[in-house]
Scaffold this motif. Structure first.
Motif, short mmCIF file in Angstrom:
data_model
loop_
_atom_site.label_atom_id
_atom_site.label_comp_id
_atom_site.label_asym_id
_atom_site.label_seq_id
_atom_site.Cartn_x
_atom_site.Cartn_y
_atom_site.Cartn_z
N UNK A 75 26.39 37.00 42.02
CA UNK A 75 27.45 36.18 42.70
C UNK A 75 27.87 35.08 42.05
N UNK A 76 27.03 34.24 41.28
CA UNK A 76 27.57 33.10 40.27
C UNK A 76 28.63 33.70 39.27
N UNK A 77 28.56 34.59 38.71
CA UNK A 77 29.29 35.24 37.59
C UNK A 77 30.54 35.61 38.37
N UNK A 78 30.52 36.15 39.61
CA UNK A 78 31.83 36.64 40.20
C UNK A 78 32.73 35.22 40.82
N UNK A 79 32.01 34.21 41.18
CA UNK A 79 32.69 32.98 41.50
C UNK A 79 33.27 32.38 40.26
N UNK A 80 32.73 32.40 39.04
CA UNK A 80 33.21 31.98 37.81
C UNK A 80 34.51 32.72 37.28
N UNK A 81 34.62 34.00 37.62
CA UNK A 81 35.51 34.80 36.96
C UNK A 81 36.86 34.61 37.83
N UNK A 82 36.64 34.52 39.21
CA UNK A 82 37.69 34.01 40.02
C UNK A 82 38.21 32.96 39.98
N UNK A 83 37.37 31.79 39.61
CA UNK A 83 37.72 30.35 39.23
C UNK A 83 38.69 30.12 38.08
N UNK A 84 38.04 31.05 37.04
CA UNK A 84 38.93 31.33 35.89
C UNK A 84 40.26 31.83 36.14
N UNK A 85 40.61 32.59 36.93
CA UNK A 85 41.88 33.12 37.21
C UNK A 85 41.90 34.62 37.74
N UNK A 86 40.96 35.18 37.42
CA UNK A 86 40.82 36.78 37.62
C UNK A 86 41.13 36.82 38.95
N UNK A 87 41.74 38.10 39.24
CA UNK A 87 42.19 38.77 40.61
C UNK A 87 41.11 39.13 41.51
N UNK A 88 39.75 39.46 40.87
CA UNK A 88 38.54 39.76 41.42
C UNK A 88 37.73 40.33 40.33
#
Length: 646
Positions: free
Chosen positions: A146-159
């Motif tokens: 969950x933490x990694x996913x949140x970091x990815x979308x915060x960085x600009x990934x679409x998902x």
């Protein structure tokens, strides 16, 4: 339909083609666990080429998971994901961050700690016995996803895409082969996956959530099966936007990314069977041909197609389809795109080298003659012509392609004929004249080379726009510029060179193939002859026949095919003599001598470079320098062209 848009969650992908996650070894040596500039360029090229969805290289969600030397680490992924998203955004590409945990399929060589898995089941590849995860450890992994996913979308990934495929802890929990727990995660093997998906969905909100899921481990007695996988998909259907079914496990390396011995698109029926309403399904598994991919989409068997290897061969695949042209074909050899081996090679492609986008404009470019129409010469001529340089391709034989048309007659190598056809069409479109039956010698090109044996086949098909000239030409090599791609020559020996055996055929009687190289050519010839009912033996100095096939994932399958075909495998041995229908073989360890019946001895050893005098403006490439693979020949042909253009 490949170029059509598709809605995924709240995002719209510009095409129905996905560029899937794969090991790249593109990391900066100074930041080996981070996604760096080379990753950005890698994904930008496919976005610019029209791919609809990019899934980045899978990042481990916890530092304790380290599957290979420079495997990305999610906590260090923010800057890299941001750069990749920024690079792909102008093209509308949907960027998903790949997230995973390799579990018992990782490596403890880097962390010096235990591997963590559902149960203490030894990994079939490494033999290492992992530690069994505690309930507390499982909770930590859910939180880290969950933490990694949140970091990815915060960085600009679409998902994000959650990895539950062949190299994944989540797959190991799903499978009875590796999950032998007696707690709730053993009673309900899908529980951890469901918990991870729920936690990730909560962390990313309405962003796109993908799931890469093994749907068949090819071990129905205990492993994941299509029916059990469908039940898993149904449990998470309201949480995910797309599912990518894949097959294989640590027990079936060859099935994970098979080569051309396996029919392309082999997962089509399984993909259709695990589809559930409301979830976009992606067909993966050797989807490399545009007509097939288009048919899959038109039939409704899948909503998208994963064409990763096809886009390694041609980054502009979707753009080419939209323009009505043929992309560079993938030959499904795995020789350069499968990089999970001890050499840690950077991702590449057997048939493609980095493109040369610049065009020579505003200055005079003197003509170049390319001598030899094998893969090195074909690529050199194409690169020069695309840059606006006048080029003339000459070949002493009666067909183009060098050894490729012969190689295409071997099992698992048939797709090389498509590559030759593609080059012929490309050069015709570029207006490059091709002269056959022309040899180089004494500083000039002369009509009257040695055409190939009349038993050699012409190319399987010749397109109407092919431009091939057979006129006599003269070119002064001493005053002009040339690429010498004339190929190698057979080494002197006591047997028939393998190229001659392919070209002229093999006389009747028992056949012994001496294979000092082990790159797969001898294996393929043995399969071909055995299928004709011939008595065949292979003699090799190592412990295995064709050890080079380990790098392509075909080593184990090749041994099985040879055994089924009845080919005698003589290992740790060397041919010492041949006379009167008998080959003498010496054991390389003990020196003991034995004999094999042999009406024919085929030498599968390397060819040698011809003798010539290189000079300014004359650049030798491919087998004219040293025995080269197709990938090396194409790369050197491109490099020679760039040198001349510079």
């Amino acid at each position: 339909m490949l170029g059509e848009e598709i809605v995924l969650g709240r995002r719209t992908a510009p095409s129905r083609v996905l560029f899937g996650p794969h090991v790249t070894h593109l990391a900066d040596p100074h930041r080996p666990r981070a996604l760096g500039p080379d990753h950005v360029a890698h994904y930008r090229a496919r976005a610019a080429g029209g791919t609809g969805v990019v899934v980045t290289e899978v990042a481990s969600v916890v530092p304790e998971d380290h599957p290979y030397e420079d495997a990305p680490l999610a906590p260090l992924g923010g800057d890299g994901w941001a750069a990749i998203a920024d690079a792909c955004r102008p093209y509308g590409t949907v960027v998903l961050a790949g997230l995973g945990h390799a579990g018992g399929q990782g490596s403890s060589a880097y962390t010096r700690g235990p591997l963590w898995a559902p149960s203490a089941v030894p990994d079939p590849a490494s033999g290492e016995v992992p530690a069994s995860l505690s309930p507390w450890g499982i909770s930590e992994i859910v939180a880290e996803f969950a933490s990694a996913a949140a970091l990815a979308v915060e960085a600009g990934c679409d998902g994000v895409e959650i990895q539950a495929g062949q190299h994944a802890l989540l797959r190991q929990f799903l499978s009875g082969l590796t999950n032998q727990r007696d707690d709730v995660y053993g009673d309900d093997r899908a529980l951890l996956l469901v918990e991870v998906v729920r936690a990730v969905r909560s962390a990313i909100g309405s962003r796109v959530l993908g799931l890469r899921l093994t749907v068949d481990e090819l071990a129905p007695w205990a492993g994941i099966t299509p029916s059990s996988a469908r039940a898993v998909v149904e449990r998470v259907a309201d949480l995910v936007d797309l599912v990518v079914p894949v097959r294989g496990s640590a027990l079936t390396v060859g099935a994970t990314r098979p080569d051309a011995h396996t029919e392309p698109g082999f997962l089509r029926d399984v993909c259709s069977s695990v589809r559930v309403p409301g979830v976009a399904t992606v067909l993966a598994g050797s989807v490399v041909d545009v007509p097939f991919a288009a048919d899959v989409l038109a039939s409704g068997d899948a909503d998208l197609v994963e064409m990763t290897r096809a886009q390694l061969a041609d980054a502009d695949l979707v753009a080419a389809v939209r323009a009505g042209s043929a992309p560079r074909p993938c030959v499904l050899t795995n020789q350069q795109c499968r990089v999970r081996d001890v050499r840690n090679p950077r991702i590449s492609c057997t048939v493609a080298a980095p493109e040369v986008p610049e065009r020579v404009v505003g200055r005079s470019v003197s003509p170049v003659v390319v001598i030899g129409a094998g893969p090195a010469g074909l690529e050199a001529a194409r690169t020069l012509a695309r840059a606006g340089c006048p080029v003339h391709l000459v070949e002493r034989a009666s067909t183009v392609g060098g050894l490729l048309p012969l190689v295409a007659g071997l099992p698992g190598r048939e797709r090389f004929a498509r590559l030759v056809d593609w080059y012929v069409d490309e050069l015709a479109a570029l207006g490059v004249p091709i002269s056959l039956g022309v040899a180089a010698g004494s500083g000039v090109l002369q009509r009257g080379g040695h055409p190939r044996h009349e038993a050699e086949r012409e190319l399987p098909r010749r397109r109407p726009n092919t431009r091939v000239e057979r006129q006599e030409i003269t070119h002064d090599l001493e005053s002009g510029r040339a690429v010498l791609a004339c190929g190698g020559v057979d080494r002197p020996g006591r047997g028939t060179p393998i190229a001659a055996a392919l070209r002229d055929g093999v006389p009747p009687g028992p056949v012994v193939i001496e294979d000092p190289v082990g790159d797969g050519a001898a294996v393929a010839l043995a399969e071909l002859l055995a299928a004709e009912g011939r008595e065949v033996s292979i003699v090799a100095p190592g412990l295995l026949i064709g050890p080079g096939l380990a790098r392509t994932g075909d080593l184990v399958d090749a041994q099985a095919r040879l055994a089924r075909a009845g080919v005698r495998r003589v290992t740790e041995s060397s041919v010492t003599g041949w006379s009167d229908g008998v080959v003498s073989v010496a054991d390389v360890v003990t020196g003991a001598v034995s004999s094999l019946p042999a009406a024919v001895l085929v030498d599968a050893g390397p060819r040698r470079a011809p003798s010539f005098a290189a000079g300014p403006g004359l650049i030798a490439v491919g087998d004219a320098v040293a025995p080269r693979t197709v990938a090396e020949a194409i790369r050197e042909g491109r490099a020679a062209a760039r040198e001349l253009l510079a």
